[in-house]
Design a protein around this motif. Structure first.
Motif, short mmCIF file in Angstrom:
data_model
loop_
_atom_site.label_atom_id
_atom_site.label_comp_id
_atom_site.label_asym_id
_atom_site.label_seq_id
_atom_site.Cartn_x
_atom_site.Cartn_y
_atom_site.Cartn_z
N ASP A 144 28.70 -58.37 -27.85
CA ASP A 144 29.89 -59.21 -28.00
C ASP A 144 29.71 -59.97 -29.30
O ASP A 144 28.93 -60.93 -29.37
CB ASP A 144 30.01 -60.17 -26.81
N TYR A 145 30.44 -59.56 -30.33
CA TYR A 145 30.23 -60.12 -31.66
C TYR A 145 30.85 -61.51 -31.82
O TYR A 145 30.71 -62.14 -32.85
CB TYR A 145 30.80 -59.17 -32.71
N HIS A 146 31.54 -61.99 -30.78
CA HIS A 146 32.16 -63.31 -30.83
C HIS A 146 31.28 -64.38 -30.19
O HIS A 146 31.61 -65.56 -30.26
CB HIS A 146 33.52 -63.29 -30.13
N GLY A 148 27.14 -65.73 -29.26
CA GLY A 148 25.71 -65.62 -29.52
C GLY A 148 24.94 -66.51 -28.58
O GLY A 148 25.50 -67.43 -27.99
N GLN A 149 23.67 -66.23 -28.44
CA GLN A 149 22.82 -67.03 -27.56
C GLN A 149 21.44 -67.12 -28.17
O GLN A 149 20.83 -66.10 -28.49
CB GLN A 149 22.75 -66.40 -26.18
N PRO A 150 20.92 -68.32 -28.37
CA PRO A 150 19.59 -68.44 -28.96
C PRO A 150 18.51 -67.98 -28.01
O PRO A 150 18.69 -67.94 -26.80
CB PRO A 150 19.48 -69.95 -29.24
N GLY A 151 17.38 -67.63 -28.59
CA GLY A 151 16.21 -67.31 -27.78
C GLY A 151 16.09 -65.88 -27.32
O GLY A 151 15.16 -65.54 -26.59
N LEU A 152 17.01 -65.01 -27.74
CA LEU A 152 16.97 -63.62 -27.28
C LEU A 152 16.05 -62.74 -28.12
O LEU A 152 15.82 -61.59 -27.78
CB LEU A 152 18.38 -63.03 -27.26
N GLY A 153 15.55 -63.27 -29.21
CA GLY A 153 14.60 -62.51 -30.01
C GLY A 153 15.15 -61.17 -30.47
O GLY A 153 16.20 -61.10 -31.09
N THR A 154 14.45 -60.10 -30.10
CA THR A 154 14.87 -58.77 -30.55
C THR A 154 15.91 -58.13 -29.64
O THR A 154 16.45 -57.07 -29.97
CB THR A 154 13.66 -57.81 -30.61
N VAL A 155 16.21 -58.75 -28.50
CA VAL A 155 17.06 -58.09 -27.51
C VAL A 155 18.46 -57.82 -28.07
O VAL A 155 18.94 -56.68 -28.10
CB VAL A 155 17.15 -58.93 -26.21
N GLN A 156 19.16 -58.88 -28.50
CA GLN A 156 20.51 -58.68 -28.98
C GLN A 156 20.55 -57.93 -30.30
O GLN A 156 21.43 -57.11 -30.53
CB GLN A 156 21.24 -60.02 -29.13
N VAL A 157 19.57 -58.19 -31.16
CA VAL A 157 19.50 -57.45 -32.43
C VAL A 157 19.34 -55.96 -32.15
O VAL A 157 19.96 -55.11 -32.80
CB VAL A 157 18.35 -57.98 -33.30
N GLY A 158 18.51 -55.64 -31.17
CA GLY A 158 18.32 -54.24 -30.81
C GLY A 158 19.58 -53.61 -30.28
O GLY A 158 19.92 -52.47 -30.63
N MET A 159 20.30 -54.33 -29.42
CA MET A 159 21.55 -53.79 -28.87
C MET A 159 22.61 -53.66 -29.96
O MET A 159 23.38 -52.69 -29.98
CB MET A 159 22.05 -54.66 -27.73
N ASP A 160 22.65 -54.62 -30.89
CA ASP A 160 23.60 -54.51 -32.01
C ASP A 160 23.27 -53.31 -32.88
O ASP A 160 24.17 -52.63 -33.39
CB ASP A 160 23.56 -55.78 -32.85
N THR A 161 21.98 -53.04 -33.06
CA THR A 161 21.57 -51.88 -33.85
C THR A 161 22.04 -50.59 -33.18
O THR A 161 22.57 -49.68 -33.84
CB THR A 161 20.03 -51.86 -34.00
N CYS A 244 32.82 -58.32 -15.86
CA CYS A 244 33.58 -59.19 -14.95
C CYS A 244 34.16 -60.40 -15.69
O CYS A 244 34.34 -61.48 -15.11
CB CYS A 244 32.71 -59.67 -13.79
N GLY A 245 34.45 -60.20 -16.97
CA GLY A 245 35.08 -61.26 -17.74
C GLY A 245 34.12 -62.16 -18.49
O GLY A 245 34.56 -63.09 -19.16
N ALA A 246 32.82 -61.92 -18.39
CA ALA A 246 31.87 -62.73 -19.16
C ALA A 246 32.07 -62.52 -20.65
O ALA A 246 31.90 -63.45 -21.45
CB ALA A 246 30.44 -62.38 -18.75
N HIS A 247 32.41 -61.30 -21.01
CA HIS A 247 32.77 -60.99 -22.39
C HIS A 247 34.26 -60.70 -22.40
O HIS A 247 34.73 -59.86 -21.63
CB HIS A 247 31.99 -59.78 -22.90
N GLY A 248 34.98 -61.36 -23.28
CA GLY A 248 36.43 -61.15 -23.35
C GLY A 248 36.89 -60.93 -24.76
O GLY A 248 36.11 -60.97 -25.72
N ASP A 249 38.19 -60.70 -24.90
CA ASP A 249 38.76 -60.49 -26.24
C ASP A 249 38.78 -61.81 -27.01
O ASP A 249 38.91 -62.88 -26.41
CB ASP A 249 40.20 -59.97 -26.11
#
Length: 249
Positions: A144-146, A148-161, A244-249
């Motif tokens: 979800d490019y809109h 962000g959440q701190p502390g995720l380290g490589t997790v979100q960067v990896g998923m974005d990759t 379930c709506g956690a990520h939206g437009d």
């Protein structure tokens, strides 16, 4: 059934998400080839699927071993007559250190493993799908490019990759009738261990949704089977939102 006469390869099938995907595919008639590194888990899942009337076979291999993955994909295509669905849900070696404190070598290893595993398995499937002018490659996790959440380290960067790879695969394979889709999740609480320390995280996933409930493993399997079926033939180069709506437009 939605996936009758289809062949599905699930990498990481011994894990909770991989198992859910395999069950979903098998219930809709797909012949499932379960791949992972833990024979006991794969065999137990295969027996469960067969007991329910489905078709399942297992293979133990490392998804980073390009030759082994290629040989397995060739065997699947030869035996089944096609390779119709491929999904890799092997988890990355997450490093939850803030980026400012992240050791460069640790970061590189984590991202390299996530990207290489996806490249190896997708290439293996794509070779056959391009020849047959059809197929579906699924990714799991999304971005979800809109938000962000701190502390995720490589997790979100990896998923974005991996998401960047998904977009590129979709535009390269679309002309050959191959669809590439990600299931976007806000988290699946069932995949968390049942220990007090993680209960706040599980509640946070639910609290972030609009429906006040999170997706279940059964939901994952049901949606994946639909997306992999011909009824979803218009879907490619996109994320299917199961948050379930956690990520939206």
């Amino acid at each position: 059934m939605l996936l009758e006469d289809k062949t599905a390869v699930v990498y990481g099938a011994g894990g909770s998400i991989g198992s859910a995907l395999a069950r979903g595919f098998a219930k809709e008639g797909a012949r499932c080839f379960l791949v992972g590194r833990t024979p006991g888990k794969l065999d137990a899942l295969a027996e469960e699927i067969r007991a329910a009337g489905g078709q399942a076979e297992t293979a133990v291999l490392d998804a980073l071993d390009e030759a082994a993955v290629d040989d397995h994909a060739d065997t699947v295509a030869a035996r089944a007559g096609s390779l119709d669905i491929s999904v890799n849900v092997i988890t990355q070696d997450a490093v939850f250190t803030p980026l400012i404190d992240m050791p460069v070598a640790d970061f590189g290893r984590a991202i390299e493993k996530a990207a290489t595993s996806q490249l190896v398995t997708t290439k293996a499937a794509a070779r056959h799908m391009v020849k047959q002018e059809s197929g579906v490659i699924l990714f799991f996790g999304g971005a979800d490019y809109h938000r962000g959440q701190p502390g995720l380290g490589t997790v979100q960067v990896g998923m974005d990759t991996v998401e960047a790879m998904r977009r590129q695969w979709a535009c390269e394979l679309g002309a050959h009738g191959v669809r590439v889709v990600t299931l976007l999740t806000g988290g699946i609480p069932e995949t968390f261990p049942s220990i007090p320390e993680v209960e706040p995280q599980k509640h946070a996933i639910v609290d972030a949704t609009l429906l006040r409930r999170a997706a279940t493993l059964d939901d994952v399997g049901h949606v994946a089977a639909f997306v992999a079926s011909d009824r979803a033939r218009t879907l490619t180069s996109t994320q299917v939102n199961i948050s379930c709506g956690a990520h939206g437009d």
